[in-house]
Design a protein around this motif. Structure first.
Motif, PDB file in Angstrom:
ATOM      1  N   ASN A   1     -42.703  15.789  -5.783  1.00  0.00           N
ATOM      2  CA  ASN A   1     -42.445  15.436  -4.393  1.00  0.00           C
ATOM      3  C   ASN A   1     -42.896  14.021  -4.037  1.00  0.00           C
ATOM      4  OD1 ASN A   1     -41.432  18.024  -3.858  1.00  0.00           O
ATOM      5  ND2 ASN A   1     -43.506  18.802  -3.639  1.00  0.00           N
ATOM      6  N   VAL A   2     -42.994  13.135  -5.022  1.00  0.00           N
ATOM      7  CA  VAL A   2     -43.452  11.772  -4.775  1.00  0.00           C
ATOM      8  C   VAL A   2     -42.247  10.877  -4.518  1.00  0.00           C
ATOM      9  CG1 VAL A   2     -44.699   9.826  -5.772  1.00  0.00           C
ATOM     10  CG2 VAL A   2     -45.473  12.132  -6.202  1.00  0.00           C
ATOM     11  N   SER A   3     -42.369  10.038  -3.497  1.00  0.00           N
ATOM     12  CA  SER A   3     -41.252   9.160  -3.143  1.00  0.00           C
ATOM     13  C   SER A   3     -41.168   7.967  -4.094  1.00  0.00           C
ATOM     14  CB  SER A   3     -41.423   8.653  -1.713  1.00  0.00           C
ATOM     15  OG  SER A   3     -42.480   7.716  -1.656  1.00  0.00           O
ATOM     16  N   PRO A   4     -39.992   7.362  -4.204  1.00  0.00           N
ATOM     17  CA  PRO A   4     -39.854   6.171  -5.046  1.00  0.00           C
ATOM     18  C   PRO A   4     -40.681   4.989  -4.538  1.00  0.00           C
ATOM     19  CG  PRO A   4     -37.703   7.092  -4.525  1.00  0.00           C
ATOM     20  CD  PRO A   4     -38.709   7.838  -3.724  1.00  0.00           C
ATOM     21  N   TRP A   5     -40.931   4.945  -3.232  1.00  0.00           N
ATOM     22  CA  TRP A   5     -41.733   3.838  -2.689  1.00  0.00           C
ATOM     23  C   TRP A   5     -43.170   3.889  -3.189  1.00  0.00           C
ATOM     24  CZ3 TRP A   5     -39.344  -0.137  -1.066  1.00  0.00           C
ATOM     25  CH2 TRP A   5     -38.093  -0.019  -0.505  1.00  0.00           C
ATOM     26  N   PHE A   6     -43.659   5.075  -3.465  1.00  0.00           N
ATOM     27  CA  PHE A   6     -44.999   5.188  -4.024  1.00  0.00           C
ATOM     28  C   PHE A   6     -45.061   4.524  -5.403  1.00  0.00           C
ATOM     29  CE2 PHE A   6     -48.027   7.408  -6.755  1.00  0.00           C
ATOM     30  CZ  PHE A   6     -49.197   7.210  -6.039  1.00  0.00           C
TER      31      PHE A   6
END
Length: 119
Positions: free
Chosen positions: A71-76
């Motif tokens: 559930n980690v966003s690409p922005w992270f």
């Protein structure tokens, strides 16, 4: 046999990681080159395997949760890569960068309780 799924024990991966990291720490701290000629190579090998197994342990799904990066966003990831390059280029920015990310994480975290309606 190619159609079978091999079960992976997440706990065992964590134990292997911890054992490798503790062995690397022991070799680095308490063993001299006179006692063990390949001290540097063995310490490096145990450290690398321990870190790799730790990353594998983080990525494995648990009984009550999905995989760590599900559930980690690409922005992270973009921010993480920029932070790694920033710290590698200028190591003195590591502490301020950690403080900034901690404040941002504290402010932007999801709230657990719903607010009561205004009267």
């Amino acid at each position: 046999m190619s159609g079978e799924k091999i079960p992976i024990n997440r706990t065992m991966v964590g134990v292997i990681s911890l054992a490798c990291l503790l062995t690397a720490g022991y070799l680095h701290q308490f063993v001299t080159v006179e006692q063990f000629a390949q001290k540097v190579a063995a310490t490096g090998a145990f450290m690398r395997v321990g870190l790799l197994m730790f990353a594998f342990w983080l990525a494995l799904p648990g009984k009550n949760r999905e995989a760590a990066w599900a559930n980690v966003s690409p922005w992270f990831f973009v921010g993480l890569i920029l932070a790694i390059f920033g710290v590698a280029y200028r190591p003195k920015i590591a502490v301020p960068l950690i403080i900034i990310f901690a404040v941002i994480g504290f402010v932007l975290r999801p709230r657990k309780k719903k607010r009561s309606p205004r009267r």
